[in-house]
Design a protein around this motif. Sequence first.
Motif, PDB file in Angstrom:
ATOM      1  N   LYS A  63       0.869  -1.170   0.000  1.00 33.25           N
ATOM      2  CA  LYS A  63       0.000   0.000   0.000  1.00 33.25           C
ATOM      3  C   LYS A  63       0.905   1.220   0.000  1.00 33.25           C
ATOM      4  O   LYS A  63       2.077   1.126   0.354  1.00 33.25           O
ATOM      5  CB  LYS A  63      -0.888   0.022   1.246  1.00 33.25           C
ATOM      6  N   THR A  64       0.364   2.345  -0.384  1.00 33.93           N
ATOM      7  CA  THR A  64       1.134   3.579  -0.430  1.00 33.93           C
ATOM      8  C   THR A  64       0.787   4.447   0.768  1.00 33.93           C
ATOM      9  O   THR A  64      -0.384   4.636   1.037  1.00 33.93           O
ATOM     10  CB  THR A  64       0.801   4.360  -1.716  1.00 33.93           C
ATOM     11  N   PHE A  83       1.715   0.107  10.382  1.00 33.91           N
ATOM     12  CA  PHE A  83       0.975  -0.195   9.153  1.00 33.91           C
ATOM     13  C   PHE A  83      -0.431  -0.705   9.441  1.00 33.91           C
ATOM     14  O   PHE A  83      -1.395  -0.279   8.804  1.00 33.91           O
ATOM     15  CB  PHE A  83       1.751  -1.248   8.352  1.00 33.91           C
ATOM     16  N   SER A 133      -2.817   2.122  10.598  1.00 35.41           N
ATOM     17  CA  SER A 133      -2.894   3.386   9.859  1.00 35.41           C
ATOM     18  C   SER A 133      -3.385   3.077   8.438  1.00 35.41           C
ATOM     19  O   SER A 133      -4.487   3.433   8.068  1.00 35.41           O
ATOM     20  CB  SER A 133      -1.541   4.092   9.864  1.00 35.41           C
ATOM     21  N   LEU A 134      -2.590   2.337   7.666  1.00 41.06           N
ATOM     22  CA  LEU A 134      -3.006   2.043   6.295  1.00 41.06           C
ATOM     23  C   LEU A 134      -3.964   0.862   6.223  1.00 41.06           C
ATOM     24  O   LEU A 134      -4.670   0.695   5.237  1.00 41.06           O
ATOM     25  CB  LEU A 134      -1.785   1.772   5.412  1.00 41.06           C
ATOM     26  N   THR A 173      -8.235   0.254   9.674  1.00 40.09           N
ATOM     27  CA  THR A 173      -8.640   1.559  10.192  1.00 40.09           C
ATOM     28  C   THR A 173      -9.982   1.958   9.587  1.00 40.09           C
ATOM     29  O   THR A 173     -10.444   1.354   8.625  1.00 40.09           O
ATOM     30  CB  THR A 173      -7.604   2.647   9.841  1.00 40.09           C
ATOM     31  N   LYS A 195      -8.354   7.238  -1.905  1.00 40.58           N
ATOM     32  CA  LYS A 195      -7.416   6.263  -1.350  1.00 40.58           C
ATOM     33  C   LYS A 195      -8.195   5.396  -0.381  1.00 40.58           C
ATOM     34  O   LYS A 195      -9.266   5.788   0.084  1.00 40.58           O
ATOM     35  CB  LYS A 195      -6.268   6.963  -0.612  1.00 40.58           C
ATOM     36  N   THR A 196      -7.662   4.235  -0.080  1.00 42.63           N
ATOM     37  CA  THR A 196      -8.335   3.310   0.827  1.00 42.63           C
ATOM     38  C   THR A 196      -7.670   3.363   2.194  1.00 42.63           C
ATOM     39  O   THR A 196      -6.452   3.276   2.254  1.00 42.63           O
ATOM     40  CB  THR A 196      -8.230   1.871   0.286  1.00 42.63           C
ATOM     41  N   PRO A 197      -8.395   3.486   3.296  1.00 45.32           N
ATOM     42  CA  PRO A 197      -9.850   3.633   3.355  1.00 45.32           C
ATOM     43  C   PRO A 197     -10.284   5.032   2.929  1.00 45.32           C
ATOM     44  O   PRO A 197      -9.678   6.024   3.337  1.00 45.32           O
ATOM     45  CB  PRO A 197     -10.172   3.380   4.827  1.00 45.32           C
ATOM     46  N   ASN A 253      -5.410  12.687  13.066  1.00 43.18           N
ATOM     47  CA  ASN A 253      -4.915  11.729  12.086  1.00 43.18           C
ATOM     48  C   ASN A 253      -5.704  11.868  10.776  1.00 43.18           C
ATOM     49  O   ASN A 253      -6.155  10.891  10.196  1.00 43.18           O
ATOM     50  CB  ASN A 253      -5.092  10.319  12.675  1.00 43.18           C
ATOM     51  N   SER A 297      -2.185  11.086   7.269  1.00 44.55           N
ATOM     52  CA  SER A 297      -2.173   9.637   7.492  1.00 44.55           C
ATOM     53  C   SER A 297      -2.033   8.927   6.144  1.00 44.55           C
ATOM     54  O   SER A 297      -1.012   8.328   5.865  1.00 44.55           O
ATOM     55  CB  SER A 297      -3.432   9.192   8.242  1.00 44.55           C
ATOM     56  N   LEU A 298      -3.037   9.086   5.276  1.00 48.81           N
ATOM     57  CA  LEU A 298      -2.942   8.411   3.975  1.00 48.81           C
ATOM     58  C   LEU A 298      -2.124   9.210   2.980  1.00 48.81           C
ATOM     59  O   LEU A 298      -1.650   8.664   1.986  1.00 48.81           O
ATOM     60  CB  LEU A 298      -4.346   8.157   3.412  1.00 48.81           C
ATOM     61  N   TRP A 303       7.471   6.648   6.409  1.00 50.59           N
ATOM     62  CA  TRP A 303       7.725   5.652   7.458  1.00 50.59           C
ATOM     63  C   TRP A 303       8.910   6.076   8.303  1.00 50.59           C
ATOM     64  O   TRP A 303      10.032   6.166   7.827  1.00 50.59           O
ATOM     65  CB  TRP A 303       7.948   4.264   6.838  1.00 50.59           C
ATOM     66  N   PRO A 316       8.532   0.544  12.823  1.00 49.24           N
ATOM     67  CA  PRO A 316       8.175   1.587  11.846  1.00 49.24           C
ATOM     68  C   PRO A 316       6.784   2.159  12.118  1.00 49.24           C
ATOM     69  O   PRO A 316       5.835   1.419  12.323  1.00 49.24           O
ATOM     70  CB  PRO A 316       8.180   0.849  10.503  1.00 49.24           C
ATOM     71  N   LEU A 326       3.969   5.310  10.862  1.00 54.49           N
ATOM     72  CA  LEU A 326       3.644   6.264   9.808  1.00 54.49           C
ATOM     73  C   LEU A 326       3.598   7.655  10.426  1.00 54.49           C
ATOM     74  O   LEU A 326       2.854   7.884  11.382  1.00 54.49           O
ATOM     75  CB  LEU A 326       2.285   5.894   9.211  1.00 54.49           C
TER      76      LEU A 326
END
Lengths: 351, 351
Positions: free
Chosen positions: A141-142, A212, A215-216, A219, B141-143, B210, B215-216, B221, B228, B230
Amino acid sequence: MSEGLIVREQEPLNLEMPFSSLSGFITPNESFYVRCHFPIPEISAEEWRLTVEGEVGAPFELSYDELLGMESRTIAATLECAGNNRIFLEPKVKGVQWGLGAVGNASWTGVPLSALLDRSGLKSNALEVILEGADEGEVDKTPKPAGKISFCRSLPLKKAIEDVLLAYKMNGEKLSATHGFPLRAIVPGWYAMASVKWLRRIVVTDKPFNGFYQSLDYTYWDRSGPLPTLAPLAEQQTKAEIARPENGETVAANSVYRVHGAAWSGTAEITRVEVSFDLGGSWQDAKLLGEPLKNAWRLWEYEWQTPAKAGRHTIIARATDSHGIPQPVDRSGDRGTYMINHLLPLEVDVS
Amino acid sequence: MSEGLIVREQEPLNLEMPFSSLSGFITPNESFYVRCHFPIPEISAEEWRLTVEGEVGAPFELSYDELLGMESRTIAATLECAGNNRIFLEPKVKGVQWGLGAVGNASWTGVPLSALLDRSGLKSNALEVILEGADEGEVDKTPKPAGKISFCRSLPLKKAIEDVLLAYKMNGEKLSATHGFPLRAIVPGWYAMASVKWLRRIVVTDKPFNGFYQSLDYTYWDRSGPLPTLAPLAEQQTKAEIARPENGETVAANSVYRVHGAAWSGTAEITRVEVSFDLGGSWQDAKLLGEPLKNAWRLWEYEWQTPAKAGRHTIIARATDSHGIPQPVDRSGDRGTYMINHLLPLEVDVS
């Protein structure tokens, strides 16, 4: 090991219980759903150590035998994957296509996390507790972290102290590799991504952890504050599921059919389960079985007098918890592909 | 308005300064890059209000005229888009394909954010300050949040109090719509996503915010902790850019060519700029022009005695800040598509 389970993914291994096979309060180990993010790590009990570190006065590590020698507790807890029921979402979304069976209830035996935190000498600035598993791999994921990451999740210190069990037994048996051998955190009431498997490290932090998987992934958009903020999934949402009849099942006309299933809630007891045969126009109370137990599901049943006339019928179940909050009819887009607990009608053929 | 600028995107509007046109310490307003996430909001100064709310004793709102009547300050600050230089990344990545010119330096006039926070009566639990713009739209972007969101970013309370200016003038002129009329936050030293345009609301919070853009998006990182995590982008990374010659430019052999550019750092002063004509084998000191100024770039130049022999040559510039940290040669994948400050050789033809 995976006999009778639905294979949703082979690598990593993701197995689902056919929910129609629900037969009792305890889900047998061999029927319990399996959720993996990476290959299952091979761990030797002799070499394995659990380290406790971070904002603590006395970091330490524990061997498997030392853990087994500590005072233990056994609790019942229902684990549900945060993406359970995803297959019913319209339009279709990415992610493992779980049906009804990414949920199970087991008794877990182990050591309260609080015993380890007590021993560690928590510093006064301790804020969260990160649980790290030994499973690792690359994610896509980005923004993408460079290289492999391990699976980890953090908990507020209060939850970590009050509720979490570090389990080495599941339904009285030694934990299997698929379920997290040698040690799995059990975070009662929370979606199961919090119940980290193959636990190898506990890190106490003085800052919110934004890894990760909080957050990505795992969530949702929380709108309870002044502006939408991305929040890690936590408590299981109130839900009733129907085990039988199955969707598409044929039932005999003019007979008595035992509609049954399970219901659970992450924050309260289930106080009521109702069923509707007219798409929610009217609701009948189902019978709750057994005793209410915090963080474990409650089985329920309803003796359905099936219609005399053949045809297609719908059934919906809905649960209400002790806060008086019933399951929602519709779904908020802010939940993304998780926390799926809106009402799900199933269809049966009466013949 | 956009004359002479490179159009990177029309809707939303994203315009870049051809960095070869760098001609002085101040970037003229009409040359200053423009970064938009959504359509530019149309705002009437008469109707616009800035609200200050959240964890404050006395929430209030201000009109444009009231703001203009307050004591003002003027500061120079370099704004750089966090994705500046993205076009040079290999492999190619998503996002606006900025070259060298998503950066500019202006003098900003307005009211310190601290004056408003003082008036609001900050509560003792105040932790962050969210700046919300009037620009809004859907994001993909997801979510994915359900419906539109506004552009907003938060700052730690300390940064908000010590450094932030709420600017209504840019280089002595009233702020234009493209640059955030009627009010733009200027967060000196930070990548410019923090300098929220079309500011309409300031929310003091007691929890880490956030939001989508921390966040997205606009994150990286951070591996400075045990695992790690975000983290929202913040300080500009040390960087020197070459304005002339341009990549691919032809320069006369056996002559003196003025290699020149700008250099900046979000956390320290630029103490040295060097150039290399042998891919970093050796470095020559460039001359720093003007005086060092916190949070504003520093122009530099180097009188290059070009080779007598025709051929292709490379030039690299690198900056070092007062912490002694030079630009990195390579790039960490943990930065995703942002914070691009590794060394960038350019090629010229000597003829």
